[in-house]
Design an enzyme around this catalytic site. Sequence first.
Site, PDB file in Angstrom:
ATOM      1  N   ARG A 172       0.933  -1.127   0.103  1.00 39.95           N
ATOM      2  CA  ARG A 172       0.049  -0.009  -0.003  1.00 39.95           C
ATOM      3  C   ARG A 172       1.059   1.153  -0.023  1.00 39.95           C
ATOM      4  NH1 ARG A 172      -5.231  -0.114   2.448  1.00 39.95           N
ATOM      5  NH2 ARG A 172      -4.931   1.694   3.619  1.00 39.95           N
ATOM      6  N   ARG A 176       9.162   6.190  -4.109  1.00 42.28           N
ATOM      7  CA  ARG A 176       9.222   7.165  -5.274  1.00 42.28           C
ATOM      8  C   ARG A 176      10.679   7.818  -5.200  1.00 42.28           C
ATOM      9  NH1 ARG A 176       4.642  10.445  -2.920  1.00 42.28           N
ATOM     10  NH2 ARG A 176       3.203   9.130  -3.636  1.00 42.28           N
ATOM     11  N   ARG A 248      -8.118  -7.188  14.245  1.00 39.54           N
ATOM     12  CA  ARG A 248      -6.971  -6.342  14.929  1.00 39.54           C
ATOM     13  C   ARG A 248      -7.893  -5.131  15.639  1.00 39.54           C
ATOM     14  NH1 ARG A 248      -2.790  -6.912  18.219  1.00 39.54           N
ATOM     15  NH2 ARG A 248      -1.607  -5.272  18.165  1.00 39.54           N
ATOM     16  N   ARG A 279       0.591   6.065  16.365  1.00 31.81           N
ATOM     17  CA  ARG A 279       0.513   7.593  15.730  1.00 31.81           C
ATOM     18  C   ARG A 279      -0.456   8.407  16.465  1.00 31.81           C
ATOM     19  NH1 ARG A 279      -2.414   5.556  10.050  1.00 31.81           N
ATOM     20  NH2 ARG A 279      -4.316   4.287  10.934  1.00 31.81           N
ATOM     21  N   GLU A 299      -3.326   6.672  18.922  1.00 30.33           N
ATOM     22  CA  GLU A 299      -3.896   5.462  18.436  1.00 30.33           C
ATOM     23  C   GLU A 299      -3.064   4.121  18.887  1.00 30.33           C
ATOM     24  OE1 GLU A 299      -5.244   6.165  14.306  1.00 30.33           O
ATOM     25  OE2 GLU A 299      -4.952   3.947  13.969  1.00 30.33           O
ATOM     26  N   TYR A 347      -9.445  -5.389   3.662  1.00 29.60           N
ATOM     27  CA  TYR A 347      -8.963  -4.151   4.165  1.00 29.60           C
ATOM     28  C   TYR A 347      -9.233  -3.296   2.789  1.00 29.60           C
ATOM     29  CZ  TYR A 347      -4.702  -1.589   6.017  1.00 29.60           C
ATOM     30  OH  TYR A 347      -3.738  -1.029   6.437  1.00 29.60           O
ATOM     31  N   ASP A 349     -10.224   0.645   1.333  1.00 32.24           N
ATOM     32  CA  ASP A 349     -10.558   2.095   1.546  1.00 32.24           C
ATOM     33  C   ASP A 349     -11.797   2.605   0.939  1.00 32.24           C
ATOM     34  OD1 ASP A 349      -7.907   2.985   2.557  1.00 32.24           O
ATOM     35  OD2 ASP A 349      -7.107   2.746   0.576  1.00 32.24           O
TER      36      ASP A 349
HETATM   37  P1  FAD Z   1     -18.038   0.429   8.655  1.00 31.45           P
HETATM   38  O1  FAD Z   1     -17.826   1.903   8.548  1.00 31.45           O
HETATM   39  O2  FAD Z   1     -17.703  -0.521   9.643  1.00 31.45           O
HETATM   40  O3  FAD Z   1     -19.964   0.325   8.816  1.00 31.45           O
HETATM   41  C1  FAD Z   1     -20.476  -0.650   9.351  1.00 31.45           C
HETATM   42  C2  FAD Z   1     -21.728  -0.348  10.107  1.00 31.45           C
HETATM   43  O4  FAD Z   1     -22.480  -1.362  10.429  1.00 31.45           O
HETATM   44  C3  FAD Z   1     -21.188   0.217  11.520  1.00 31.45           C
HETATM   45  O5  FAD Z   1     -21.708   1.505  11.628  1.00 31.45           O
HETATM   46  C4  FAD Z   1     -21.602  -0.893  12.416  1.00 31.45           C
HETATM   47  O6  FAD Z   1     -22.098  -0.074  13.785  1.00 31.45           O
HETATM   48  C5  FAD Z   1     -22.954  -1.460  11.824  1.00 31.45           C
HETATM   49  N1  FAD Z   1     -23.167  -2.732  12.204  1.00 31.45           N
HETATM   50  C6  FAD Z   1     -22.325  -3.883  12.546  1.00 31.45           C
HETATM   51  N2  FAD Z   1     -23.162  -4.895  12.779  1.00 31.45           N
HETATM   52  C7  FAD Z   1     -24.447  -4.440  13.097  1.00 31.45           C
HETATM   53  C8  FAD Z   1     -25.684  -4.918  13.759  1.00 31.45           C
HETATM   54  N3  FAD Z   1     -25.505  -6.361  14.230  1.00 31.45           N
HETATM   55  N4  FAD Z   1     -26.656  -4.245  13.732  1.00 31.45           N
HETATM   56  C9  FAD Z   1     -26.505  -3.079  13.545  1.00 31.45           C
HETATM   57  N5  FAD Z   1     -25.541  -2.403  12.637  1.00 31.45           N
HETATM   58  C10 FAD Z   1     -24.357  -3.177  12.766  1.00 31.45           C
HETATM   59  N6  FAD Z   1     -10.177   4.644   4.404  1.00 31.45           N
HETATM   60  C11 FAD Z   1      -9.677   5.674   3.554  1.00 31.45           C
HETATM   61  O7  FAD Z   1     -10.348   5.552   2.346  1.00 31.45           O
HETATM   62  N7  FAD Z   1      -9.002   6.527   3.967  1.00 31.45           N
HETATM   63  C12 FAD Z   1      -8.388   6.386   5.114  1.00 31.45           C
HETATM   64  O8  FAD Z   1      -7.926   7.383   5.715  1.00 31.45           O
HETATM   65  C13 FAD Z   1      -8.845   5.427   6.238  1.00 31.45           C
HETATM   66  N8  FAD Z   1      -8.601   5.396   7.060  1.00 31.45           N
HETATM   67  C14 FAD Z   1      -8.737   4.339   8.043  1.00 31.45           C
HETATM   68  C15 FAD Z   1      -8.346   4.271   9.346  1.00 31.45           C
HETATM   69  C16 FAD Z   1      -8.916   3.106  10.173  1.00 31.45           C
HETATM   70  C17 FAD Z   1      -8.113   3.334  11.650  1.00 31.45           C
HETATM   71  C18 FAD Z   1      -9.667   2.285   9.804  1.00 31.45           C
HETATM   72  C19 FAD Z   1     -10.096   1.107  10.592  1.00 31.45           C
HETATM   73  C20 FAD Z   1     -10.292   2.255   8.522  1.00 31.45           C
HETATM   74  C21 FAD Z   1      -9.782   3.189   7.424  1.00 31.45           C
HETATM   75  N9  FAD Z   1     -10.355   3.489   6.431  1.00 31.45           N
HETATM   76  C22 FAD Z   1      -9.856   4.529   5.502  1.00 31.45           C
HETATM   77  C23 FAD Z   1     -11.341   2.516   5.815  1.00 31.45           C
HETATM   78  C24 FAD Z   1     -12.811   3.020   6.027  1.00 31.45           C
HETATM   79  O9  FAD Z   1     -13.004   3.050   7.286  1.00 31.45           O
HETATM   80  C25 FAD Z   1     -13.638   1.920   5.464  1.00 31.45           C
HETATM   81  O10 FAD Z   1     -13.525   1.898   4.005  1.00 31.45           O
HETATM   82  C26 FAD Z   1     -15.215   2.371   5.884  1.00 31.45           C
HETATM   83  O11 FAD Z   1     -15.324   2.667   6.914  1.00 31.45           O
HETATM   84  C27 FAD Z   1     -15.917   1.169   5.177  1.00 31.45           C
HETATM   85  O12 FAD Z   1     -17.282   1.470   5.475  1.00 31.45           O
HETATM   86  P2  FAD Z   1     -18.355   0.012   5.846  1.00 31.45           P
HETATM   87  O13 FAD Z   1     -19.553   0.533   5.626  1.00 31.45           O
HETATM   88  O14 FAD Z   1     -17.888  -1.044   5.090  1.00 31.45           O
HETATM   89  O15 FAD Z   1     -18.086  -0.133   7.348  1.00 31.45           O
HETATM   90  N1  UDP Z   2       3.384   1.243   7.645  1.00 33.42           N
HETATM   91  C1  UDP Z   2       4.759   1.211   8.198  1.00 33.42           C
HETATM   92  N2  UDP Z   2       5.174   2.462   8.565  1.00 33.42           N
HETATM   93  C2  UDP Z   2       4.495   3.413   8.739  1.00 33.42           C
HETATM   94  C3  UDP Z   2       3.248   3.381   8.515  1.00 33.42           C
HETATM   95  C4  UDP Z   2       2.925   2.132   7.685  1.00 33.42           C
HETATM   96  O1  UDP Z   2       5.254   0.213   8.171  1.00 33.42           O
HETATM   97  O2  UDP Z   2       5.013   4.315   9.082  1.00 33.42           O
HETATM   98  C5  UDP Z   2       3.050  -0.055   7.051  1.00 33.42           C
HETATM   99  C6  UDP Z   2       1.984  -1.059   8.220  1.00 33.42           C
HETATM  100  O3  UDP Z   2       2.616  -2.366   7.906  1.00 33.42           O
HETATM  101  C7  UDP Z   2       0.616  -0.615   7.721  1.00 33.42           C
HETATM  102  C8  UDP Z   2       1.010  -0.777   6.457  1.00 33.42           C
HETATM  103  O4  UDP Z   2       1.946  -0.026   6.089  1.00 33.42           O
HETATM  104  O5  UDP Z   2      -0.232  -1.666   8.453  1.00 33.42           O
HETATM  105  C9  UDP Z   2      -0.305   0.293   5.718  1.00 33.42           C
HETATM  106  O6  UDP Z   2      -0.067   1.589   6.191  1.00 33.42           O
HETATM  107  P1  UDP Z   2      -1.559   2.641   6.188  1.00 33.42           P
HETATM  108  O7  UDP Z   2      -0.912   3.952   6.628  1.00 33.42           O
HETATM  109  O8  UDP Z   2      -2.162   2.377   4.762  1.00 33.42           O
HETATM  110  O9  UDP Z   2      -2.250   1.859   7.257  1.00 33.42           O
HETATM  111  P2  UDP Z   2      -3.652   2.301   7.785  1.00 33.42           P
HETATM  112  O10 UDP Z   2      -3.999   3.733   7.562  1.00 33.42           O
HETATM  113  O11 UDP Z   2      -4.649   1.656   6.804  1.00 33.42           O
HETATM  114  O12 UDP Z   2      -3.928   1.669   8.977  1.00 33.42           O
END
Ligand code: FAD
Ligand code: UDP
Length: 368
Positions: A172, A176, A248, A279, A299, A347, A349
Amino acid sequence: MKTYDYLIVGAGLFGSVCAYELSRASKSCLVIDKRNHIGGNVYCESVNGINVHKYGAHIFHTSNKTIWDYVNSFIEFNRYTNYPIANFKGKLFNLPFNMNTFYQMWGTITPDAAKAKIEAEVAREKIGEPKNLEEKALSLVGRDIYETLIKGYTEKQWGCKCSELPPFIISRLPLRFTFDNNYFNDRYQGIPIGGYNKLFEKLLSNVDLKLNCDFFDNKELANLTKRIIYTGPIDRLLDFKLGRLEYRGLHFDTRIEKTDNFQGSAVVNYTSSTVPYTRIIEHKHFESTPSNETIITYEYPKRYVEGAEPYYPINNPRNDALYANYENEIKKTHKFILGGRLATYKYLDMHCVIQSALETVNALLKNN
Ligand code: FAD
Ligand code: UDP
């Protein structure tokens, strides 16, 4: 009782895009979520005027113009670009791995010098086809960068050794040979002006919505509809009968600091194994929010325990095989349509989730 064409479990991104598109096609939808708010993990909470990304920092990025135009038809984005900094034992490095990083690591000035340094480091490792994340990282950037910027962060993040993780996780991150600190290679990037919640309010404006409603405590809702779009954890849907998928977990420690600028960047990664968090997010920098104080979130990755929020699927061979078995069982019922990060155990986005929701709705409308 009122019946619906679709029950949508989850008011996150997948469920909300499906709800919007289905209602636009005159299908009736009931959306439920067990949380007390819409938006799933993308939800922002306004604290003293600063939009706090409550479930982790969310930066929208995509190269897909159709998806970019789609989200922009609901909300306006600012020009935020993610330039995270890595802090390793008090020394700062630019991310992703680029000419600035190589200069900070080795003092190399030109791309040729940086390439030669990396090639020499990589050659020393004598790795053929990388079988795990450690081998993949070493064969991409060599040992100095691996040990300074990857190993500690990744092992904290995933709670296991890099040699036990699949190579794709590290793919991911861009590598560059230009002085470009943009974390993403995508053509479009930004943060919605005013936060993400407006997007969800618009997506869900024409559907019935029940919050604080867990599907598993309200199973009778399934009788109101023939099809259910389910976006929760897939193993829960079959009462874990084939075994439990692993996730996780994360712990967010959010604090108000009495300074207008705590770290000068929205995202600072702590890449050493000696620091327990991965972070620190400083939320005001996403929208350049003017304020005398600031809100930061530490976090901490942690072991997932039943009942907590399952943040990241752990895509190892055992879990992927178990997922496939669950998926086969559920497909046999023809009642459930699985979508989003949890129900597809991927996983993903945000732009991928939107695309997949649009494709799902298109397929549903074609078959009806
Ligand atoms: P979710 O957002 O998890 O929505 C699922 C919903 O279902 C939740 O509201 C939950 O409460 C509900 N639900 C589950 N079970 C039940 C139940 N039994 N009854 C009723 N409701 C229920 N993507 C990016 O593009 N850029 C980013 O910078 C980025 N950062 C991230 C950072 C973190 C820490 C994480 C974990 C993810 C990140 N993502 C990012 C990914 C992004 O969060 C997801 O792509 C997006 O939230 C997925 O949407 P979803 O609808 O699949 O899931
Ligand atoms: N990663 C790393 N060092 C960093 C940032 C990311 O080794 O400083 C690795 C780590 O394994 C992580 C993966 O790159 O799980 C993807 O990072 P990203 O920032 O995309 O993770 P997210 O924001 O989705 O948690």
